[in-house]
Each structure stands twice: as structure tokens, then as C-alpha cells.
Design a protein around this motif. Structure first.
Motif, short mmCIF file in Angstrom:
data_model
loop_
_atom_site.label_atom_id
_atom_site.label_comp_id
_atom_site.label_asym_id
_atom_site.label_seq_id
_atom_site.Cartn_x
_atom_site.Cartn_y
_atom_site.Cartn_z
N UNK A 54 41.61 -46.99 -14.35
CA UNK A 54 40.91 -45.74 -14.70
C UNK A 54 41.07 -45.39 -16.17
N UNK A 55 42.10 -45.92 -16.82
CA UNK A 55 42.32 -45.65 -18.24
C UNK A 55 41.43 -46.50 -19.15
N UNK A 56 40.88 -47.57 -18.62
CA UNK A 56 40.05 -48.44 -19.45
C UNK A 56 38.73 -47.75 -19.78
N UNK A 57 38.09 -48.23 -20.79
CA UNK A 57 36.79 -47.67 -21.18
C UNK A 57 35.75 -48.02 -20.12
N UNK A 58 34.91 -47.06 -19.76
CA UNK A 58 33.90 -47.32 -18.72
C UNK A 58 32.99 -48.51 -19.06
N UNK A 59 32.79 -48.78 -20.35
CA UNK A 59 31.92 -49.88 -20.74
C UNK A 59 32.51 -51.24 -20.33
N UNK A 60 33.83 -51.30 -20.11
CA UNK A 60 34.47 -52.58 -19.75
C UNK A 60 34.51 -52.80 -18.25
N UNK A 61 34.01 -51.84 -17.47
CA UNK A 61 34.01 -51.99 -16.01
C UNK A 61 33.08 -53.13 -15.60
N UNK A 62 33.52 -53.88 -14.63
CA UNK A 62 32.67 -54.93 -14.04
C UNK A 62 31.67 -54.27 -13.11
N UNK A 63 30.53 -54.90 -12.87
CA UNK A 63 29.53 -54.30 -11.97
C UNK A 63 30.05 -54.07 -10.56
N UNK A 64 30.96 -54.95 -10.09
CA UNK A 64 31.48 -54.79 -8.72
C UNK A 64 32.59 -53.74 -8.62
N UNK A 65 33.10 -53.25 -9.74
CA UNK A 65 34.10 -52.19 -9.73
C UNK A 65 33.45 -50.90 -9.23
N UNK A 67 34.62 -47.85 -9.79
CA UNK A 67 35.33 -46.78 -10.49
C UNK A 67 34.38 -45.65 -10.82
N UNK A 68 34.86 -44.40 -10.69
CA UNK A 68 34.00 -43.26 -11.03
C UNK A 68 33.71 -43.20 -12.53
N UNK A 69 32.72 -42.43 -12.88
CA UNK A 69 32.32 -42.30 -14.28
C UNK A 69 32.51 -40.85 -14.74
N UNK A 70 32.60 -40.64 -16.04
CA UNK A 70 32.65 -39.30 -16.62
C UNK A 70 33.88 -38.51 -16.21
N UNK A 71 33.65 -37.21 -15.91
CA UNK A 71 34.75 -36.31 -15.53
C UNK A 71 35.41 -36.74 -14.23
N UNK A 73 36.13 -39.63 -13.36
CA UNK A 73 37.12 -40.65 -13.71
C UNK A 73 38.44 -39.99 -14.11
N UNK A 74 38.37 -38.94 -14.93
CA UNK A 74 39.58 -38.22 -15.35
C UNK A 74 40.24 -37.54 -14.16
N UNK A 75 39.43 -36.95 -13.29
CA UNK A 75 39.99 -36.28 -12.11
C UNK A 75 40.67 -37.29 -11.18
N UNK A 76 40.03 -38.44 -10.99
CA UNK A 76 40.61 -39.49 -10.14
C UNK A 76 41.92 -39.99 -10.73
N UNK A 77 41.97 -40.13 -12.05
CA UNK A 77 43.18 -40.56 -12.72
C UNK A 77 44.32 -39.56 -12.46
N UNK A 78 44.02 -38.27 -12.59
CA UNK A 78 45.04 -37.23 -12.36
C UNK A 78 45.54 -37.30 -10.91
N UNK A 79 44.63 -37.49 -9.95
CA UNK A 79 45.03 -37.58 -8.54
C UNK A 79 45.92 -38.79 -8.29
N UNK A 80 45.54 -39.93 -8.86
CA UNK A 80 46.30 -41.15 -8.64
C UNK A 80 47.68 -41.08 -9.30
#
Length: 178
Positions: A54-65, A67-71, A73-80
Motif C-alpha cells: 500500500x505504500x508503493x506508488x499506485x503507478x507501480x501496481x500490477x494489473x492483477x493487484x 489495491x485501492x486507489x486514492x484516499x 489506499x491511505x485509509x486501507x494502509x491505516x487499517x492494516x
């Protein structure tokens, strides 16, 4: 008087699913709790990996990932990360509790001393005395013994069959000559 800390309760398992041996004593409950700690460590490592992703840049995400985008992503990071630190705390409490139990039980250090470096335990059980360098276990010895008993039995039946055939041939040859 010092407050005695009880082991953490057995976690979220249906009591009917737990083997009664694990509830038979305080030590058994402690060992069962350490099994839960092992599961928590696995989850902890998974949370750490997910948090790093979740800390990586969204541009580096693979298509099969997924991972959430935008805000999100930050919220998911805080939860995890929050769950990560909760698990970490519960793990350290459980380990400290287990160590306190070992100290209180006065378990001999020799009972929990690690084996010497390079020690390889025999597979599948207690080893029988053998030549130096051999590390076969009791189960291997039993399998070996059973194989030889089977071979002996097969050879004995083969020999009996051959003797029976010779007897039949001899008697039929004898009957023809009379």
C-alpha cells in the motif's frame, strides 16, 4: 503479593472443536496459546507485506493487484497498520505470559535447551543404535523389517508352490508308469 497473570484465553475457537488435552492443565492451555501465537505471526507477516504494498506508488501496481486507489489506499494502509500493531502487541503479551509460566513452573533449563548445532533429528521417531553416521528412525526400521518379512513370506510360498508342482509331476509320472 505479586499479581499472577493468567494465560490469555483460548482464542475464538469453538470449545467443542478443541481437543480436551489442550484444556486439561495450565501448561496445556499455554502450549495451545503458543499455537495461536504462531498463527498470529503468520497474519502479522501478511499485514506487513500488504502494508508495504500500500505504500508503493499506485503507478507501480500490477494489473492483477487489487489495491485501492486514492484516499481509499491511505485509509486501507491505516487499517492494516493498526491491525499489525494490535497483533504485534497480542503476540508479545502471549510470549511474555508463556515465559512467565515457564519461570513460575520452574521447568529445568535442560528440558528446553536447543540441540547442538548441526543436529538432525531422526525422521519419524526415535532412532535405534546403528553404525556411526546413520540416522534412521524407528519407523524406517519397522518398514525395513516388514519388507524383509514380506520377502521371506513370498519366497517361502514360492518354494512351497514349486515343491507342490514337483510332487504333482512326480505322482502323475509315477501313475503313468504303473
Amino acid at each position: 503479593m505479586a499479581h499472577r497473570q493468567e494465560p490469555p484465553p483460548i482464542q475464538e475457537n469453538d470449545p467443542s472443536e478443541i481437543d480436551p488435552i489442550w484444556t486439561s492443565s495450565r501448561t496445556a492451555r499455554q502450549i495451545y496459546a503458543l499455537g495461536d501465537v504462531e498463527k498470529d505471526i503468520t497474519r502479522l507477516l501478511s499485514l506487513a507485506a500488504s502494508s508495504v504494498s500500500l505504500l508503493t506508488l499506485p503507478q507501480t501496481d500490477e494489473p492483477e493487484d487489487t489495491l485501492p486507489q486514492g484516499e481509499e489506499r491511505s485509509e486501507q494502509f491505516v487499517l492494516e497498520v493498526s491491525e499489525y500493531f494490535e497483533r504485534l502487541d497480542s503476540i508479545q503479551v502471549a510470549i511474555r505470559s508463556s515465559l512467565a509460566h515457564i519461570r513460575q513452573s520452574r521447568i529445568a533449563p535442560s528440558a528446553i535447551t536447543a540441540p547442538p548445532l548441526g543436529f538432525v533429528p531422526p525422521s519419524l521417531g526415535v532412532g535405534l543404535p546403528r553404525a556411526a553416521g546413520s540416522s534412521r528412525g524407528l519407523q524406517e526400521e519397522r518398514i525395513d523389517r516388514d519388507a524383509w518379512v514380506g520377502i521371506l513370506d513370498a519366497l517361502t510360498r514360492l518354494r512351497a508352490s514349486q515343491q507342490h508342482e514337483q510332487l504333482v509331476q512326480t505322482s502323475s509320472h509315477y501313475a503313468m508308469n504303473i
